[in-house]
Write an enzyme that holds these catalytic residues in place. Structure first.
Site, PDB file in Angstrom:
ATOM      1  N   HIS A   1      30.715  38.492  36.744  1.00 48.92           N
ATOM      2  CA  HIS A   1      32.002  38.259  36.089  1.00 48.92           C
ATOM      3  C   HIS A   1      32.979  39.378  36.431  1.00 48.92           C
ATOM      4  CE1 HIS A   1      34.715  37.169  32.671  1.00 48.92           C
ATOM      5  NE2 HIS A   1      34.898  38.481  32.635  1.00 48.92           N
ATOM      6  N   GLU A   2      32.514  40.629  36.387  1.00 48.63           N
ATOM      7  CA  GLU A   2      33.385  41.767  36.703  1.00 48.63           C
ATOM      8  C   GLU A   2      33.747  41.788  38.190  1.00 48.63           C
ATOM      9  OE1 GLU A   2      34.663  43.262  34.292  1.00 48.63           O
ATOM     10  OE2 GLU A   2      33.316  42.405  32.795  1.00 48.63           O
TER      11      GLU A   2
ATOM     12  N   HIS B   1      36.613  39.513  38.733  1.00 50.13           N
ATOM     13  CA  HIS B   1      37.916  40.125  38.451  1.00 50.13           C
ATOM     14  C   HIS B   1      38.433  40.882  39.676  1.00 50.13           C
ATOM     15  CE1 HIS B   1      38.573  39.092  34.325  1.00 50.13           C
ATOM     16  NE2 HIS B   1      37.470  39.670  33.882  1.00 50.13           N
TER      17      HIS B   1
ATOM     18  N   GLU C   1      40.261  35.052  32.863  1.00 51.54           N
ATOM     19  CA  GLU C   1      38.903  35.188  32.328  1.00 51.54           C
ATOM     20  C   GLU C   1      38.081  33.942  32.638  1.00 51.54           C
ATOM     21  OE1 GLU C   1      37.242  37.692  30.991  1.00 51.54           O
ATOM     22  OE2 GLU C   1      38.995  38.932  31.384  1.00 51.54           O
TER      23      GLU C   1
END
Length: 687
Positions: free
Chosen positions: A277-278, A281, A349
């Site tokens: 997930h990071e 980003h 997100e």
């Protein structure tokens, strides 16, 4: 749990009071966990005394407790007219159908909504092995590039409009306006990551480029290679709080920070899901996009403050009216731009979540991690795993974290199958659905999401579950329950109570104070006294509503509190809890005054408040470290905004009692304002 009469599994069922209880679909009996009975009465003191007396006179019965499978006791309520069963081990209560009907004639009202029953049978999904990563029926996310460009264009159009207006009226020069915009943008982008590095180094215990578990290290290498990115710089916070976030200038300059608690709490595949997930980003350039977006509200606020404080040379300030009008407009646009930025952040997100599901080929891993981090719903630990102490969630460090800790600022773990169970392992899906109800049903959840950088966890879980189906996997959770009512009536009552003092002020400014000022006369003392009285009364109503039953706090546990949907930051549930302090509110921060407590059913955040901030600071700096691992008995008000927490009234550790005086000071301040208003009214009468 099985029915003590029919031996069939009890079905979770909603009541019209917004509380879930367990009912038997065959004999219509109901089971109330410890403390749940107090949700169904307004006369808590009367019910407590009746229960205490009935338990003393209890008689053995052959019925087995649905909770412990041990014999219960038969106790009498309503002067012996109602016979119910009581479990001494869990403090739960069993009501047969007839007893439930008789109960409606007393101070206890339990009304079932039979249409809102939850199916306990797992849904069956056809597993399709040859399904592309994103099938056509997968809910499409909005185009990230178009939405980002549209929001940024709109934000900077608002900013340009304000700067042009300021320049045209001669308040600042064009060169200075451009210098403001370019200077703040450059400094924020260039220095932002370095300032974050310094902040982490001085305020938190962090190890850079520390050893990563081999499965995680290999996953990161493989993902970065496929995405054409450099291996990001990794920092590990030496704290038991599960948290992760990323920052930097661009994808090849990313810093990803995770906590040791994240590695300890989550399974290896869940850790990979969070890190993916990071990485998502970084891959989507979220660091740059969100930095540019956040600068618009910053500059608009800067313009507002500058114009408000600006003074022109000479005796007469001829530009005052224009300057104040532009300042007010800038502030309004500042608020609008804040919401646009938050909306953009929530969109990104969802994309980071979907990226994680694609690269891990298992969206359920991230879904499970989100539940453990944001809800704190961790399942029973495997017996061979040794116990590891956890700390509470890390406070917010930005929009690129795994969840918004400003909103979800606490843990509420309620999926233990026994008091000995610890964090980790499988998640109890029924308890997860209970936690999701507030997110999906209570209007306050949407209110908080509107003010958050991250979507509600329940919405993210729904998207991830849908992605799992598209990959041929069984979804992590399927929430298909029917909402028993709208909950909007409680929401509007809460809003009225929350803004009642503000409404009095606005009414007074518009109808009582403004007319004399326009006529350049002083407001009448009688009117001012009336304003003070009304404001004090409004504050008093708000205090009484938001600090219910200050005289008595019934004994409850965390799992019972979480089942209540009709709760908010302004509508609390008075409670008494017993458990153990397991960590600080902000891990690694030496002056954190808040705590996390664990009882036999879960973990919850404890909000320690005092009338003065310096009081809280000194307590956190000098006293809070001494409370670690101590047994505690507390009284307070259970609230939700949106994740559960308890505002402390007092707590007892050993023989030491510590009190919080916010409630008392609010009462004193409102009483003082009312007395001041009465004094002004008396003075006007005397004159």
């Amino acid at each position: 749990m099985n029915c003590p009469n029919c031996s069939i599994q009890l079905t979770p069922t909603m009541t019209t009071q917004g509380v879930e209880i367990d009912a038997c679909s065959k004999c219509n009996g109901v089971w109330l966990d410890k403390g749940e009975i107090f949700f169904f009465t307004k006369k808590v003191n009367v019910v407590v005394r009746a229960l205490e007396q009935a338990i003393k006179e209890g008689k053995p019965t052959t019925k087995l407790s649905p909770k412990t499978q041990k014999p219960m006791q038969e106790i009498s309520l309503s002067e012996g007219k109602i016979q119910i069963d009581y479990c001494p081990q869990s403090n739960g209560l069993w009501f047969d159908a007839g007893e439930l009907e008789q109960l409606q004639k007393t101070d206890i009202k339990i009304t079932l909504d039979k249409e809102a029953k939850i199916s306990t049978k797992p849904e069956i999904y056809e597993i399709k092995r040859k399904v592309p990563p994103l099938i056509k029926n997968l809910t499409p996310l909005p185009n990230l590039f178009i939405r980002s460009c549209s929001v940024l264009f709109g934000l900077y159009a608002l900013l340009t409009l304000v700067l042009i207006t300021v320049v045209n009226f001669g308040l600042i020069t064009p060169d200075f306006a451009i210098l403001i915009a370019l200077g703040i943008i450059s400094l924020q982008f260039i220095l932002g990551p370095w300032l974050m590095d310094i902040s982490l180094r001085f305020f938190y215990k962090i190890s850079w480029d520390a050893y990563l578990p081999e499965p995680l290290n290999n996953f990161i290498k493989d993902t970065c290679r496929k995405q054409g990115m450099k291996f990001p710089r990794f920092g590990i916070l030496q704290d038991g709080a599960p948290q992760a976030f990323t920052y930097g200038h661009h994808p090849n300059n990313a810093r990803i920070v995770i906590s040791q608690g994240l590695i300890d709490l989550l399974e290896p595949e869940e850790v990979c899901g969070v890190v993916a997930h990071e990485i998502g980003h970084a891959k989507h350039w979220d660091m740059l996009v969100m930095t540019i977006a956040y600068l618009v509200p910053l500059i608009l606020y800067y313009v507002y403050r500058t114009l408000i404080q600006m003074r022109t040379k000479g005796r007469e300030d001829k530009s005052a009216h224009i300057r104040y009008a532009i300042a007010i407009g800038s502030y309004i646009l500042y608020i609008i731009s804040q919401y646009l930025v938050l909306w953009l952040s929530r969109t990104r997100e969802y994309y980071a979540d979907r990226f994680a599901g694609e690269v891990t080929k298992n969206p359920n891993a991230l879904a499970s991690a989100l539940v453990k981090i944001a809800y704190g719903l961790a399942g029973q630990q495997k017996k061979e795993e040794k116990e590891t102490r956890r700390a509470p969630t890390l406070d917010a460090i930005g929009a690129l974290g795994i969840f918004d800790a400003k909103v979800a600022r606490s843990l509420a773990m309620v999926s233990y199958s026994s008091p000995a169970a610890k964090m980790g392992g499988e998640i109890n899906k029924e308890n997860l659905q209970e936690a999701m109800k507030w997110d999906l049903w209570n209007p306050w959840a949407k209110y908080y999401e509107l003010h958050s950088t991250h979507p509600l966890v329940a919405n993210r879980l729904n998207y991830l579950s849908e992605q799992s189906i598209s990959l041929g996997l069984e979804p992590f959770v399927s929430f298909n329950q029917k909402k028993p009512e709208s909950y909007w009536d409680e929401f509007f009552v809460d809003l009225l109570i929350l803004y009642l003092p503000t409404m009095v002020i606005l009414f007074s400014l518009g109808g009582i104070i403004a007319p004399p000022l326009l006529l350049q006369t002083s407001p009448d003392m009688t009117l001012l006294g009336l304003v003070f009285c009304l404001f004090g009364i409004a504050q008093l109503i708000q205090i009484v509503f938001s600090y219910k039953n200050p005289g008595y706090f019934p004994q409850m546990d965390i799992v019972s509190l979480l089942k209540n949907v009709k709760v908010s930051a302004i509508r609390p549930v008075p409670c008494r809890l017993k458990g153990k302090i397991i960590g600080r509110g902000v891990p690694g921060l030496i002056w954190s005054e808040d705590f996390v407590m664990q009882d036999s059913t879960g973990i919850i955040f404890l909000d320690y408040r005092q009338p003065l901030g310096i009081w809280e600071f000194l307590f956190g700096l000098l006293r809070s470290s001494q409370l670690q691992d101590q047994e505690v008995t507390l009284t307070g008000w259970y609230r939700r905004s949106p994740v559960p927490y308890v505002e402390l009234k007092n707590f007892t550790i050993g023989s030491t009692i510590r009190n919080c005086y916010v409630y008392q000071m609010k009462l004193i301040s409102s009483g003082f304002i009312i007395l001041l208003g009465i004094g002004m009214l008396l003075m006007s009468i005397v004159k």
